[in-house]
Design an enzyme around this catalytic site. Sequence first.
Site, PDB file in Angstrom:
ATOM      1  N   HIS A  99       0.399  -2.441 -10.345  1.00 35.35           N
ATOM      2  CA  HIS A  99       0.699  -1.878  -9.021  1.00 35.35           C
ATOM      3  C   HIS A  99       1.183  -3.012  -8.108  1.00 35.35           C
ATOM      4  O   HIS A  99       0.468  -3.982  -7.880  1.00 35.35           O
ATOM      5  CB  HIS A  99      -0.585  -1.225  -8.476  1.00 35.35           C
ATOM      6  CG  HIS A  99      -0.452  -0.555  -7.149  1.00 35.35           C
ATOM      7  ND1 HIS A  99      -0.361   0.820  -7.002  1.00 35.35           N
ATOM      8  CD2 HIS A  99      -0.418  -1.055  -5.892  1.00 35.35           C
ATOM      9  CE1 HIS A  99      -0.282   1.121  -5.714  1.00 35.35           C
ATOM     10  NE2 HIS A  99      -0.316   0.010  -5.011  1.00 35.35           N
ATOM     11  N   MET A 157      -3.531   7.413  -0.004  1.00 36.83           N
ATOM     12  CA  MET A 157      -4.057   6.132   0.491  1.00 36.83           C
ATOM     13  C   MET A 157      -5.478   6.321   1.009  1.00 36.83           C
ATOM     14  O   MET A 157      -5.753   7.223   1.798  1.00 36.83           O
ATOM     15  CB  MET A 157      -3.181   5.593   1.633  1.00 36.83           C
ATOM     16  CG  MET A 157      -1.785   5.139   1.237  1.00 36.83           C
ATOM     17  SD  MET A 157      -1.738   3.865  -0.038  1.00 36.83           S
ATOM     18  CE  MET A 157      -2.660   2.528   0.741  1.00 36.83           C
ATOM     19  N   GLY A 198      -9.494   0.008  -1.377  1.00 41.12           N
ATOM     20  CA  GLY A 198     -10.956  -0.061  -1.335  1.00 41.12           C
ATOM     21  C   GLY A 198     -11.645   0.519  -2.555  1.00 41.12           C
ATOM     22  O   GLY A 198     -12.799   0.953  -2.478  1.00 41.12           O
ATOM     23  N   GLY A 235      -7.181  -3.601  -6.226  1.00 46.75           N
ATOM     24  CA  GLY A 235      -6.806  -5.017  -6.131  1.00 46.75           C
ATOM     25  C   GLY A 235      -8.014  -5.919  -6.230  1.00 46.75           C
ATOM     26  O   GLY A 235      -8.304  -6.502  -7.285  1.00 46.75           O
ATOM     27  N   SER A 262      -3.759  -3.817  -8.488  1.00 46.78           N
ATOM     28  CA  SER A 262      -2.790  -4.211  -7.467  1.00 46.78           C
ATOM     29  C   SER A 262      -2.752  -5.727  -7.384  1.00 46.78           C
ATOM     30  O   SER A 262      -3.756  -6.368  -7.058  1.00 46.78           O
ATOM     31  CB  SER A 262      -3.200  -3.627  -6.112  1.00 46.78           C
ATOM     32  OG  SER A 262      -2.621  -4.406  -5.084  1.00 46.78           O
ATOM     33  N   GLY A 321      -8.481  -5.568   0.310  1.00 48.94           N
ATOM     34  CA  GLY A 321      -9.859  -5.884   0.665  1.00 48.94           C
ATOM     35  C   GLY A 321     -10.450  -5.072   1.804  1.00 48.94           C
ATOM     36  O   GLY A 321     -11.450  -5.469   2.398  1.00 48.94           O
ATOM     37  N   ASP A 374       2.514  -4.119  -4.458  1.00 50.07           N
ATOM     38  CA  ASP A 374       2.548  -3.715  -3.052  1.00 50.07           C
ATOM     39  C   ASP A 374       3.676  -4.416  -2.308  1.00 50.07           C
ATOM     40  O   ASP A 374       3.649  -5.628  -2.131  1.00 50.07           O
ATOM     41  CB  ASP A 374       1.201  -4.038  -2.395  1.00 50.07           C
ATOM     42  CG  ASP A 374       0.130  -3.054  -2.835  1.00 50.07           C
ATOM     43  OD1 ASP A 374       0.385  -1.843  -2.768  1.00 50.07           O
ATOM     44  OD2 ASP A 374      -0.947  -3.504  -3.263  1.00 50.07           O
ATOM     45  N   HIS A 381       5.027   0.124  -4.963  1.00 45.27           N
ATOM     46  CA  HIS A 381       4.530   0.900  -3.824  1.00 45.27           C
ATOM     47  C   HIS A 381       5.227   0.356  -2.580  1.00 45.27           C
ATOM     48  O   HIS A 381       4.856  -0.699  -2.063  1.00 45.27           O
ATOM     49  CB  HIS A 381       2.999   0.746  -3.760  1.00 45.27           C
ATOM     50  CG  HIS A 381       2.374   1.387  -2.561  1.00 45.27           C
ATOM     51  ND1 HIS A 381       1.095   1.103  -2.140  1.00 45.27           N
ATOM     52  CD2 HIS A 381       2.854   2.318  -1.684  1.00 45.27           C
ATOM     53  CE1 HIS A 381       0.812   1.817  -1.070  1.00 45.27           C
ATOM     54  NE2 HIS A 381       1.858   2.556  -0.766  1.00 45.27           N
ATOM     55  N   GLY A 387      -1.424  -2.177   4.421  1.00 53.37           N
ATOM     56  CA  GLY A 387      -1.076  -3.450   5.065  1.00 53.37           C
ATOM     57  C   GLY A 387      -1.833  -4.621   4.465  1.00 53.37           C
ATOM     58  O   GLY A 387      -1.299  -5.712   4.350  1.00 53.37           O
ATOM     59  N   MET A 442       5.916   0.017   0.989  1.00 48.72           N
ATOM     60  CA  MET A 442       5.413   0.246   2.345  1.00 48.72           C
ATOM     61  C   MET A 442       6.444  -0.339   3.296  1.00 48.72           C
ATOM     62  O   MET A 442       6.237  -1.373   3.931  1.00 48.72           O
ATOM     63  CB  MET A 442       4.030  -0.417   2.500  1.00 48.72           C
ATOM     64  CG  MET A 442       2.943   0.342   1.742  1.00 48.72           C
ATOM     65  SD  MET A 442       1.493  -0.679   1.428  1.00 48.72           S
ATOM     66  CE  MET A 442       1.988  -1.472  -0.093  1.00 48.72           C
ATOM     67  N   ASP A 456      -5.481   4.756  -3.682  1.00 47.67           N
ATOM     68  CA  ASP A 456      -5.202   3.336  -3.469  1.00 47.67           C
ATOM     69  C   ASP A 456      -5.880   2.816  -2.202  1.00 47.67           C
ATOM     70  O   ASP A 456      -5.626   3.310  -1.114  1.00 47.67           O
ATOM     71  CB  ASP A 456      -3.678   3.169  -3.358  1.00 47.67           C
ATOM     72  CG  ASP A 456      -3.246   1.721  -3.193  1.00 47.67           C
ATOM     73  OD1 ASP A 456      -4.038   0.811  -3.476  1.00 47.67           O
ATOM     74  OD2 ASP A 456      -2.076   1.517  -2.803  1.00 47.67           O
ATOM     75  N   MET A 469       5.675  -4.859   1.124  1.00 45.78           N
ATOM     76  CA  MET A 469       5.511  -4.661   2.570  1.00 45.78           C
ATOM     77  C   MET A 469       6.603  -5.415   3.326  1.00 45.78           C
ATOM     78  O   MET A 469       6.975  -6.519   2.937  1.00 45.78           O
ATOM     79  CB  MET A 469       4.142  -5.186   3.011  1.00 45.78           C
ATOM     80  CG  MET A 469       2.989  -4.603   2.204  1.00 45.78           C
ATOM     81  SD  MET A 469       1.400  -5.128   2.870  1.00 45.78           S
ATOM     82  CE  MET A 469       0.303  -4.461   1.610  1.00 45.78           C
TER      83      MET A 469
HETATM   84  C1  DX5 Z   1      -2.905  -1.560   0.744  1.00 44.61           C
HETATM   85  C2  DX5 Z   1      -2.298  -1.595  -0.647  1.00 44.61           C
HETATM   86  C3  DX5 Z   1      -3.328  -1.455  -1.719  1.00 44.61           C
HETATM   87  C4  DX5 Z   1      -4.363  -2.535  -1.677  1.00 44.61           C
HETATM   88  C5  DX5 Z   1      -5.391  -2.417  -2.744  1.00 44.61           C
HETATM   89  O1  DX5 Z   1      -1.917  -1.757   1.685  1.00 44.61           O
HETATM   90  O2  DX5 Z   1      -1.355  -0.578  -0.795  1.00 44.61           O
HETATM   91  O3  DX5 Z   1      -2.700  -1.370  -2.987  1.00 44.61           O
HETATM   92  O4  DX5 Z   1      -3.801  -3.788  -1.751  1.00 44.61           O
HETATM   93  O5  DX5 Z   1      -6.250  -3.509  -2.623  1.00 44.61           O
HETATM   94  P1  DX5 Z   1      -7.831  -3.334  -2.536  1.00 44.61           P
HETATM   95  O6  DX5 Z   1      -8.239  -2.730  -3.840  1.00 44.61           O
HETATM   96  O7  DX5 Z   1      -8.307  -4.722  -2.339  1.00 44.61           O
HETATM   97  O8  DX5 Z   1      -8.100  -2.430  -1.378  1.00 44.61           O
HETATM   98 ZN    ZN Z   2      -0.688  -0.139  -2.928  1.00 44.45          ZN
END
Ligand code: DX5
Ligand code: ZN
Length: 220
Positions: free
Chosen positions: A32, A136, A176, A196, A7, A144, A34, A65, A141, A67, A174, A36
């Site tokens: 990937h 998820m 952590g 990510g 990500s 990390g 993200d 993705h 959002g 969101m 997706d 938002m």
């Molecule tokens: C969360 C995202 C994830 C996230 C993954 O809102 O959809 O893709 O950034 O990042 P890590 O791997 O750092 O949790």
């Molecule tokens: Zn994502």
Amino acid sequence: MPLVAPSILAADFSKLGEEVRMVSEAGADYIHVDVMDGFFVPNITIGPSMVKSLRKHSKLPFISHLMITHPERHVEAFADAGSDIIEVHVEAEQNISETLRMIRGLGKKAGLAVNPPTPIEKAFPFLREMDLLLIMSVNPGFGGQKFIEDVLPKIGQAKEEMRRIGVSVPVEIDGGITTETGELAARAGADILAAGTSVFKAPDMKKAIAALRACGGSKG
Ligand code: DX5
Ligand code: ZN
């Protein structure tokens, strides 16, 4: 063994093109992205014009993705920008079947995402209409965050329902994901690990991706 979808949320935004190229060369399977909108989730990130500029830095399939609320208003722009898979949320305001159909109609793969508090059953009516199920493991959002272990049984439940109705949809997880949590997810049946922080903040991206791909290795 799972495929790995880094990500780019955790990448250095001042040189995203280079980061996308580097992670592709380091052995990623997907990119990937993200997206938002500051409304469906509290954060704002990337739009279609960014996807379009990044597209030329990698040959890998791009997963957008989304969101965002009313994803149906934006799927065409993300398709035109070069996304290969477009994921929308089961919780977002939209006609889900219609949006998934719209994505497929644009010649792209359609994904449906489920947030941690949402029962996995909410995705079941759409299993025949999707090409990917995104589970998820953090509340979306931010990158990390800590992996929420409680979501793990959803993978098996989804696979069981797929068997029951005779479909096979890959499951992406997706949020952590590290080698430890990736191991748990892969053993539970996840097909794609989105990660990510554990990829982009690793001292060696190539090693980090290889370690994630080796997750669940002992499951046979
Ligand atoms: C969360 C995202 C994830 C996230 C993954 O809102 O959809 O893709 O950034 O990042 P890590 O791997 O750092 O949790
Ligand atoms: Zn994502």
